[in-house]
Design a protein around this motif. Structure first.
Motif, mmCIF file in Angstrom:
data_model
loop_
_atom_site.group_PDB
_atom_site.id
_atom_site.type_symbol
_atom_site.label_atom_id
_atom_site.label_comp_id
_atom_site.label_asym_id
_atom_site.label_seq_id
_atom_site.Cartn_x
_atom_site.Cartn_y
_atom_site.Cartn_z
ATOM 1 N N LYS A 1 -4.837 8.218 3.426
ATOM 2 C CA LYS A 1 -4.333 9.593 3.459
ATOM 3 C C LYS A 1 -4.412 10.164 4.873
ATOM 4 O O LYS A 1 -3.509 10.864 5.324
ATOM 5 N N MET A 2 -5.488 9.848 5.576
ATOM 6 C CA MET A 2 -5.625 10.303 6.967
ATOM 7 C C MET A 2 -4.551 9.671 7.843
ATOM 8 O O MET A 2 -3.929 10.349 8.669
ATOM 9 N N GLU A 3 -4.328 8.368 7.662
ATOM 10 C CA GLU A 3 -3.291 7.687 8.437
ATOM 11 C C GLU A 3 -1.914 8.238 8.088
ATOM 12 O O GLU A 3 -1.049 8.406 8.956
ATOM 13 N N ALA A 4 -1.705 8.539 6.814
ATOM 14 C CA ALA A 4 -0.428 9.100 6.371
ATOM 15 C C ALA A 4 -0.204 10.483 6.976
ATOM 16 O O ALA A 4 0.911 10.824 7.377
ATOM 17 N N THR A 5 -1.263 11.269 7.056
ATOM 18 C CA THR A 5 -1.155 12.613 7.630
ATOM 19 C C THR A 5 -0.790 12.553 9.100
ATOM 20 O O THR A 5 0.031 13.336 9.590
ATOM 21 N N SER B 1 0.833 -1.206 0.000
ATOM 22 C CA SER B 1 0.000 0.000 0.000
ATOM 23 C C SER B 1 0.867 1.254 0.000
ATOM 24 O O SER B 1 2.048 1.219 0.357
ATOM 25 N N GLN B 2 0.282 2.371 -0.394
ATOM 26 C CA GLN B 2 0.994 3.644 -0.365
ATOM 27 C C GLN B 2 1.447 3.973 1.062
ATOM 28 O O GLN B 2 2.535 4.514 1.270
ATOM 29 N N LEU B 3 0.599 3.655 2.036
ATOM 30 C CA LEU B 3 0.936 3.931 3.431
ATOM 31 C C LEU B 3 2.167 3.136 3.863
ATOM 32 O O LEU B 3 3.048 3.656 4.559
ATOM 33 N N GLU B 4 2.236 1.871 3.440
ATOM 34 C CA GLU B 4 3.395 1.034 3.772
ATOM 35 C C GLU B 4 4.661 1.578 3.115
ATOM 36 O O GLU B 4 5.739 1.572 3.713
ATOM 37 N N VAL B 5 4.537 2.064 1.888
ATOM 38 C CA VAL B 5 5.681 2.660 1.192
ATOM 39 C C VAL B 5 6.168 3.888 1.944
ATOM 40 O O VAL B 5 7.371 4.074 2.168
#
Length: 219
Positions: free
Chosen positions: A177-181, A145-149
């Protein structure tokens, strides 16, 4: 962190403790909204932000992350902290003290040390470009996932708010996106500009959800 090393004790308003990167000052709360429990308080300063504690039992009256502190300014015998709340509105807390100079010195020393460390550990332009490229490649991919990257390439490193804005904008899934933020919030060089990242969200509800989760982490 040696933020307390240059602080001089003042018998009129003694420093209670200055060790392990945490400094405590005796203060009185002048802002009535925060003085309901007691006006006799301790101001705790660390690299994570400030906490106002009840002097009698050390219970937390208010905790504010460094990224939510907009500014601070000294008055004649007090210091005022201007902060951001969950609605992104500004509010102020005024604390009576005879140690404005010592408190300001402590704050400035912490900010300088944190900024210096984070700038040294920040991703350079090439690394940011590689990160953005990796995020775009993983958009819709099932491998990672993008988050894992993001976490794999930024853990232990930092980004400026400008670069973090580009990173958050690369996320296609709103939840990720929320988790990434939230992840980026603790990986910013300039945490006082965290609200810049929230501009990538169109929904006010989503922005407030993030502010709420940041507040929850403080307690």
């Amino acid at each position: 962190m040696g933020a307390a090393s240059s602080i001089t004790r003042n018998s009129d308003a003694p420093i209670i403790r200055a060790e392990n990167g945490v400094t405590l000052f005796q203060v009185e709360i002048l802002t009535q909204a925060f003085a309901k429990r007691t006006d006799k308080a301790l101001l705790e300063i660390s690299k994570f932000g400030i906490r106002i504690l009840d002097r009698s039992d050390n219970q937390v009256i208010k905790a504010i992350a460094m990224s939510l502190i907009h500014s601070w300014s000294p008055e004649a015998r007090s210091i005022v902290f201007v902060c951001t709340n969950g609605n992104m509105d500004l509010y102020s807390i005024e604390l009576s003290t005879t140690q404005c100079e010592e408190i300001l010195s402590c704050l400035q020393q912490i900010v300088s040390q944190v900024l210096s460390t984070r700038k040294e550990q920040a991703l350079n332009e090439t690394e940011v470009i590689d990160l953005l490229s990796s995020l775009n490649k993983q958009n819709g991919s099932s491998d990672m996932s993008q988050l894992e990257v993001l976490k794999s390439q930024v853990e232990g490193r930092y980004l400026t708010s400008e670069k973090a804005f580009l990173v958050a904008s690369s996320f296609s899934d709103t939840f990720d996106k929320m988790e990434a933020t939230l992840f980026l919030q603790s990986h910013l060089v300039d945490q006082n500009k965290f609200s810049k990242i929230l501009e990538t969200f169109e929904s006010e509800e989503e922005r407030q959800n993030i502010w709420h989760r940041i507040y929850v982490k403080l307690y």
